[in-house]
Write a protein that holds these residues in place. Sequence first.
Motif, PDB file in Angstrom:
ATOM      1  N   ILE A   1       4.552  -6.926  -4.738  1.00  0.00           N
ATOM      2  CA  ILE A   1       3.102  -6.834  -4.899  1.00  0.00           C
ATOM      3  C   ILE A   1       2.721  -5.484  -5.498  1.00  0.00           C
ATOM      4  O   ILE A   1       1.907  -5.396  -6.426  1.00  0.00           O
ATOM      5  CB  ILE A   1       2.401  -7.042  -3.542  1.00  0.00           C
ATOM      6  CG1 ILE A   1       2.572  -8.490  -3.073  1.00  0.00           C
ATOM      7  CG2 ILE A   1       0.915  -6.679  -3.626  1.00  0.00           C
ATOM      8  CD1 ILE A   1       2.163  -8.720  -1.630  1.00  0.00           C
ATOM      9  N   ALA A   2       3.327  -4.411  -4.974  1.00  0.00           N
ATOM     10  CA  ALA A   2       3.033  -3.068  -5.494  1.00  0.00           C
ATOM     11  C   ALA A   2       3.421  -2.947  -6.968  1.00  0.00           C
ATOM     12  O   ALA A   2       2.696  -2.336  -7.761  1.00  0.00           O
ATOM     13  CB  ALA A   2       3.780  -2.017  -4.670  1.00  0.00           C
ATOM     14  N   TYR A   9       0.834  -1.200   0.000  1.00  0.00           N
ATOM     15  CA  TYR A   9       0.000   0.000   0.000  1.00  0.00           C
ATOM     16  C   TYR A   9       0.871   1.254   0.000  1.00  0.00           C
ATOM     17  O   TYR A   9       0.640   2.204  -0.760  1.00  0.00           O
ATOM     18  CB  TYR A   9      -0.923  -0.022   1.223  1.00  0.00           C
ATOM     19  CG  TYR A   9      -1.883   1.150   1.303  1.00  0.00           C
ATOM     20  CD1 TYR A   9      -3.045   1.164   0.541  1.00  0.00           C
ATOM     21  CD2 TYR A   9      -1.608   2.235   2.130  1.00  0.00           C
ATOM     22  CE1 TYR A   9      -3.929   2.237   0.604  1.00  0.00           C
ATOM     23  CE2 TYR A   9      -2.484   3.309   2.204  1.00  0.00           C
ATOM     24  CZ  TYR A   9      -3.636   3.308   1.444  1.00  0.00           C
ATOM     25  OH  TYR A   9      -4.503   4.380   1.500  1.00  0.00           O
ATOM     26  N   LEU A  10       1.902   1.238   0.842  1.00  0.00           N
ATOM     27  CA  LEU A  10       2.807   2.393   0.945  1.00  0.00           C
ATOM     28  C   LEU A  10       3.581   2.611  -0.368  1.00  0.00           C
ATOM     29  O   LEU A  10       3.646   3.732  -0.896  1.00  0.00           O
ATOM     30  CB  LEU A  10       3.774   2.158   2.114  1.00  0.00           C
ATOM     31  CG  LEU A  10       4.712   3.286   2.557  1.00  0.00           C
ATOM     32  CD1 LEU A  10       5.163   3.060   3.990  1.00  0.00           C
ATOM     33  CD2 LEU A  10       5.947   3.398   1.656  1.00  0.00           C
ATOM     34  N   SER A  63       2.612   5.810  -7.523  1.00  0.00           N
ATOM     35  CA  SER A  63       1.533   6.599  -8.137  1.00  0.00           C
ATOM     36  C   SER A  63       1.890   8.080  -8.216  1.00  0.00           C
ATOM     37  O   SER A  63       1.420   8.803  -9.092  1.00  0.00           O
ATOM     38  CB  SER A  63       0.234   6.428  -7.348  1.00  0.00           C
ATOM     39  OG  SER A  63      -0.221   5.095  -7.399  1.00  0.00           O
ATOM     40  N   GLN A  64       2.737   8.513  -7.266  1.00  0.00           N
ATOM     41  CA  GLN A  64       3.192   9.906  -7.256  1.00  0.00           C
ATOM     42  C   GLN A  64       4.493  10.087  -8.048  1.00  0.00           C
ATOM     43  O   GLN A  64       5.115  11.150  -7.986  1.00  0.00           O
ATOM     44  CB  GLN A  64       3.408  10.357  -5.808  1.00  0.00           C
ATOM     45  CG  GLN A  64       2.149  10.342  -4.950  1.00  0.00           C
ATOM     46  CD  GLN A  64       2.465  10.513  -3.470  1.00  0.00           C
ATOM     47  OE1 GLN A  64       3.230  11.396  -3.082  1.00  0.00           O
ATOM     48  NE2 GLN A  64       1.909   9.661  -2.632  1.00  0.00           N
ATOM     49  N   ASN A  65       4.890   9.034  -8.756  1.00  0.00           N
ATOM     50  CA  ASN A  65       6.118   9.064  -9.566  1.00  0.00           C
ATOM     51  C   ASN A  65       7.359   9.336  -8.715  1.00  0.00           C
ATOM     52  O   ASN A  65       8.293  10.014  -9.139  1.00  0.00           O
ATOM     53  CB  ASN A  65       6.012  10.086 -10.696  1.00  0.00           C
ATOM     54  CG  ASN A  65       7.010   9.810 -11.809  1.00  0.00           C
ATOM     55  OD1 ASN A  65       7.336   8.659 -12.100  1.00  0.00           O
ATOM     56  ND2 ASN A  65       7.524  10.872 -12.419  1.00  0.00           N
ATOM     57  N   ASN A  94      -4.364 -12.260  -4.571  1.00  0.00           N
ATOM     58  CA  ASN A  94      -4.599 -12.958  -5.851  1.00  0.00           C
ATOM     59  C   ASN A  94      -3.766 -12.386  -7.001  1.00  0.00           C
ATOM     60  O   ASN A  94      -4.240 -12.272  -8.133  1.00  0.00           O
ATOM     61  CB  ASN A  94      -6.089 -12.913  -6.229  1.00  0.00           C
ATOM     62  CG  ASN A  94      -6.966 -13.551  -5.173  1.00  0.00           C
ATOM     63  OD1 ASN A  94      -6.673 -14.644  -4.703  1.00  0.00           O
ATOM     64  ND2 ASN A  94      -8.037 -12.863  -4.789  1.00  0.00           N
ATOM     65  N   LEU A  95      -2.504 -12.046  -6.692  1.00  0.00           N
ATOM     66  CA  LEU A  95      -1.670 -11.355  -7.688  1.00  0.00           C
ATOM     67  C   LEU A  95      -0.491 -12.195  -8.206  1.00  0.00           C
ATOM     68  O   LEU A  95       0.384 -11.673  -8.875  1.00  0.00           O
ATOM     69  CB  LEU A  95      -1.143 -10.043  -7.095  1.00  0.00           C
ATOM     70  CG  LEU A  95      -2.177  -8.938  -6.914  1.00  0.00           C
ATOM     71  CD1 LEU A  95      -1.590  -7.790  -6.113  1.00  0.00           C
ATOM     72  CD2 LEU A  95      -2.695  -8.449  -8.256  1.00  0.00           C
ATOM     73  N   SER A  96      -0.471 -13.483  -7.893  1.00  0.00           N
ATOM     74  CA  SER A  96       0.655 -14.323  -8.313  1.00  0.00           C
ATOM     75  C   SER A  96       0.749 -14.444  -9.843  1.00  0.00           C
ATOM     76  O   SER A  96      -0.280 -14.555 -10.513  1.00  0.00           O
ATOM     77  CB  SER A  96       0.490 -15.730  -7.726  1.00  0.00           C
ATOM     78  OG  SER A  96       1.564 -16.556  -8.085  1.00  0.00           O
ATOM     79  N   PRO A  97       1.973 -14.421 -10.407  1.00  0.00           N
ATOM     80  CA  PRO A  97       3.241 -14.076  -9.752  1.00  0.00           C
ATOM     81  C   PRO A  97       3.419 -12.564  -9.736  1.00  0.00           C
ATOM     82  O   PRO A  97       2.996 -11.873 -10.649  1.00  0.00           O
ATOM     83  CB  PRO A  97       4.276 -14.732 -10.668  1.00  0.00           C
ATOM     84  CG  PRO A  97       3.666 -14.627 -12.042  1.00  0.00           C
ATOM     85  CD  PRO A  97       2.168 -14.781 -11.828  1.00  0.00           C
ATOM     86  N   TYR A  98       4.063 -12.070  -8.702  1.00  0.00           N
ATOM     87  CA  TYR A  98       4.278 -10.624  -8.603  1.00  0.00           C
ATOM     88  C   TYR A  98       5.280 -10.156  -9.675  1.00  0.00           C
ATOM     89  O   TYR A  98       5.140  -9.092 -10.254  1.00  0.00           O
ATOM     90  CB  TYR A  98       4.781 -10.242  -7.211  1.00  0.00           C
ATOM     91  CG  TYR A  98       4.036 -10.924  -6.087  1.00  0.00           C
ATOM     92  CD1 TYR A  98       2.635 -10.992  -6.089  1.00  0.00           C
ATOM     93  CD2 TYR A  98       4.715 -11.507  -5.025  1.00  0.00           C
ATOM     94  CE1 TYR A  98       1.943 -11.628  -5.063  1.00  0.00           C
ATOM     95  CE2 TYR A  98       4.033 -12.135  -3.988  1.00  0.00           C
ATOM     96  CZ  TYR A  98       2.656 -12.204  -4.013  1.00  0.00           C
ATOM     97  OH  TYR A  98       1.986 -12.833  -3.005  1.00  0.00           O
ATOM     98  N   ILE A  99       6.294 -10.978  -9.901  1.00  0.00           N
ATOM     99  CA  ILE A  99       7.283 -10.754 -10.960  1.00  0.00           C
ATOM    100  C   ILE A  99       7.311 -12.008 -11.817  1.00  0.00           C
ATOM    101  O   ILE A  99       7.420 -13.121 -11.286  1.00  0.00           O
ATOM    102  CB  ILE A  99       8.705 -10.522 -10.372  1.00  0.00           C
ATOM    103  CG1 ILE A  99       8.717  -9.374  -9.366  1.00  0.00           C
ATOM    104  CG2 ILE A  99       9.730 -10.316 -11.481  1.00  0.00           C
ATOM    105  CD1 ILE A  99       8.622  -7.986  -9.946  1.00  0.00           C
TER     106      ILE A  99
END
Length: 301
Positions: free
Chosen positions: A107-108, A80-81, A87-89, A158-163
């Motif tokens: 994850i981000a 989240y952080l 998002s703010q580049n 539910n984001l697998s794989p992150y990379i």
Amino acid sequence: MKEICIVEFPSNLGLKEPQPGKEPGVKKLPEWLWRHNLHKEINPKDVLTLDAPKYTNIKDPETQILNANSLVEYAREQAYLINNLLSQNKFPFIIGGDCSILLGTAIALKQKGNYGLFYLDGHTDFMDISLSETGGVGGMAASIVTGNGHPKLTDILNLSPYIKEENLWCVGNREYDEQYENEIQNSEAKYLSLKELRKQGISNCAEVFLSEIKNKNLDGFFLHIDVDVLNDEIMPCVDSRTPDGLSYAEFNELASYLFQSEKLTGLEITILDPDLDLTGQYTKDFVVNITSTFDKSRNNF
């Protein structure tokens, strides 16, 4: 030019106890690097700190992994952080902690797009739980973020794989055990051991990697730096010591190529344990080298 934000993740959740009843000291690294002027030299726009959950040396019965539930909780907060910063580049300059701090950032990155990962480490950290004696995620971080392992950790949100495995470059390993190396060699990741890095040449390695990021049209790449990639004589204050390693000349050369890339999205520094550097001399040398190399390149962001 992106604003640089130092992000402190003082976590030791991915490591075993160095001795019964004693927590790994690597959670003290952010404050330790501040005391040795890293923050002053980097001169960030902001400094953000996210404290980790309480450490235990108990394995989760479902996964056989140390601090599994706490790692999932922490990774979600980290993501989240980092997501907000991206998002703010802004450019997250992350200080760990052990290598398990990668989970939240990965994850981000997945939430933002399709990213590469340059994993600069004296070990592959591409290990299945079946090979782990400790159950520490620190030794499995590269494997987990590319979707290998228990879904409790590999499929958060539910984001697998992150990379994607094919977008991982694992560079600098010098743990030349056949069973250990087989894990990464049998994957789709690009593997360059320390021997192979020296054989192919640092500039060539960096050029090929950066070309691949461009040719695949990836959104960027993240740089993981485990200080145990450095020669044991110049960086002995780590949890898993191994002979040999990069000299500062080699490390600075490789880092400078990566730092200069506009595709570099962020970086993290892990594993330096203040409890193992009582005079601070090894830390001072590290700070001088990484900050001078980073500062020379930062105008390219």
